[in-house]
Design a protein around this motif. Structure first.
Motif, PDB file in Angstrom:
ATOM      1  N   VAL A 225      52.147  50.461  42.452  1.00  0.00           N
ATOM      2  CA  VAL A 225      50.706  50.203  42.404  1.00  0.00           C
ATOM      3  C   VAL A 225      50.038  51.131  41.398  1.00  0.00           C
ATOM      4  O   VAL A 225      49.169  50.707  40.597  1.00  0.00           O
ATOM      5  CB  VAL A 225      50.073  50.387  43.801  1.00  0.00           C
ATOM      6  N   ALA A 226      50.449  52.421  41.389  1.00  0.00           N
ATOM      7  CA  ALA A 226      49.869  53.381  40.441  1.00  0.00           C
ATOM      8  C   ALA A 226      50.179  52.992  38.997  1.00  0.00           C
ATOM      9  O   ALA A 226      49.318  53.093  38.110  1.00  0.00           O
ATOM     10  CB  ALA A 226      50.396  54.780  40.742  1.00  0.00           C
ATOM     11  N   ALA A 228      50.724  49.974  37.908  1.00  0.00           N
ATOM     12  CA  ALA A 228      49.922  48.782  37.632  1.00  0.00           C
ATOM     13  C   ALA A 228      48.489  49.156  37.275  1.00  0.00           C
ATOM     14  O   ALA A 228      47.823  48.444  36.508  1.00  0.00           O
ATOM     15  CB  ALA A 228      49.942  47.845  38.837  1.00  0.00           C
ATOM     16  N   LEU A 229      48.033  50.293  37.801  1.00  0.00           N
ATOM     17  CA  LEU A 229      46.678  50.758  37.510  1.00  0.00           C
ATOM     18  C   LEU A 229      46.615  51.595  36.239  1.00  0.00           C
ATOM     19  O   LEU A 229      45.548  52.096  35.879  1.00  0.00           O
ATOM     20  CB  LEU A 229      46.135  51.569  38.693  1.00  0.00           C
ATOM     21  N   GLY A 230      47.757  51.779  35.572  1.00  0.00           N
ATOM     22  CA  GLY A 230      47.769  52.465  34.286  1.00  0.00           C
ATOM     23  C   GLY A 230      48.458  53.815  34.262  1.00  0.00           C
ATOM     24  O   GLY A 230      48.606  54.408  33.192  1.00  0.00           O
ATOM     25  N   ALA A 231      48.896  54.320  35.398  1.00  0.00           N
ATOM     26  CA  ALA A 231      49.558  55.631  35.446  1.00  0.00           C
ATOM     27  C   ALA A 231      51.065  55.434  35.281  1.00  0.00           C
ATOM     28  O   ALA A 231      51.807  55.373  36.258  1.00  0.00           O
ATOM     29  CB  ALA A 231      49.237  56.341  36.762  1.00  0.00           C
ATOM     30  N   GLN A 232      51.527  55.348  34.062  1.00  0.00           N
ATOM     31  CA  GLN A 232      52.940  55.079  33.793  1.00  0.00           C
ATOM     32  C   GLN A 232      53.857  56.198  34.287  1.00  0.00           C
ATOM     33  O   GLN A 232      55.031  55.964  34.583  1.00  0.00           O
ATOM     34  CB  GLN A 232      53.137  54.881  32.283  1.00  0.00           C
TER      35      GLN A 232
END
Length: 360
Positions: A225-226, A228-232
């Motif tokens: 989920v993280a 997907a929110l941009g935190a690779q």
């Protein structure tokens, strides 16, 4: 059995070794007989506590243990297989760590299966207590597999932190994480329930291990989920957290297995044994209680005192009653040795051997 007066006025000190007597009713505290099936079994088979009953109880526990590890193996291999396919497609290091952990957990079924099989063998002149300790040694193999999966997961997570890689197919990763959590929780509940019922510390520790695996699978979901929110970076960090979590459960399992290897017993069990024997009519005092686990079988040794004026036959009856009550009321107890001493004012029945039994 340390009896009382044998009719000649002397006070002999004998030992009554009940040797491998046990009940085959499959109950713990109290006198339950396993519901309707147990009642029907009692109508067909007489109520007895001979050596065959002890063997039957031990074999039943081993069969339950073998069934538990076999079912767990199938469920976890399927879970790890599904996750492995997603790892290849997505490149998620967090899911890789969870997959390695699930695969290692599945492999713990092998030493446990071997231990339960070995534990079914009858005692020999060399191994007079049987092979139940093999079950505790299997717990050591479980610890090795836990530690190995932690090292592999941690190493891959650190490598991914140093060399970032884009994670793909995040939706499938999330589904695989949920599959991992559900599969591990099913296995955990089953292993813990069977382990506690048959008294297997190794199987119960493996169940706790599986439950922690389920938590780490949920961490994979959080990481996906993280990402997907941009935190690779979240995937690699979660992978590292999973490695630490694996070490934590390994420590917890090591305490349980280590205590069992050192013959540790829950003090509540010892107290329950003392109360059970002390409540038997004719028992003046319970002076010593010892217990130890032999795999999933509990062994006990009790020293009690009776009126010194009683004949040996009456003292023997009291010991038999105490033994019978123990087998009914103490879970997983399959062997009890009852030593009876005469209770006489100013008389020490073990004066001649006290210095031999004293601690160095």
């Amino acid at each position: 059995m340390a009896g009382a007066n044998d009719g000649s006025g002397s006070q002999p000190d004998h030992q009554h070794a009940e040797g491998a007597h046990a009940h085959s009713h499959g109950h713990g505290h109290g006198h339950g007989h396993g519901g309707v099936l147990g009642v029907l079994r009692q109508l067909v088979a007489p109520h007895s506590h001979d050596a065959k009953d002890s063997l039957d109880q031990a074999l039943e526990g081993s069969r339950d243990g073998i069934r538990a590890v076999a079912i767990s193996l199938v469920v976890l291999l399927l879970t790890a297989g599904v996750q492995a396919l997603v790892v290849v497609a997505s490149g998620s290091v967090a899911l890789l760590g969870d997959t390695l952990h699930n695969a290692a957990d599945a492999l713990t079924a092998v030493p446990l299966w071997l231990a339960f099989r070995l534990g079914r063998r009858a005692p020999t002149p060399r191994f007079t207590y049987g092979y139940g300790k093999a079950e505790d040694l299997a717990g050591v193999a479980v610890l090795v597999l836990i530690a190995g999966s932690a090292v592999l997961a941690g190493d891959e997570a650190i490598h991914r932190l140093l060399h970032p890689q884009r994670i793909t197919h995040l939706g499938i990763v999330m589904v695989a994480a949920v599959v991992g959590a559900l599969g591990n929780e099913v296995v955990a509940r089953y292993r813990i329930r069977v382990g506690r019922r048959i008294g297997s510390a190794a199987l119960e520790a493996d169940g706790i291990h599986a439950r922690t695996d389920g938590v780490t699978s949920l961490l994979v979901l959080v990481g996906a989920v993280a990402v997907a929110l941009g935190a690779q970076w979240a995937d690699a960090v979660v992978g590292l957290v999973i490695a630490v979590a694996i070490l934590a459960v390994g420590y917890q399992a090591a305490r349980s297995v280590g205590q069992r290897l050192l013959d540790a017993v829950d003090p509540a069990i010892v107290a329950r044994i003392a109360r059970t024997v002390g409540a038997v009519d004719g028992v003046v005092a319970v002076t010593e209680v010892r217990a130890r686990w032999m795999g999933h079988r509990l062994l006990a040794q009790v020293r009690l005192s009776v009126d010194g004026s009683l004949p040996v036959t009456r003292a023997h009856e009291i010991a038999e009653t105490a033994h019978h009550e123990l087998l009914h009321r103490i879970s997983n107890l399959s062997d009890a040795i009852i030593h009876v001493d005469p209770a006489l004012a100013g008389f020490d029945p073990h004066a001649s051997t006290a210095h031999h039994r004293a601690s160095p």
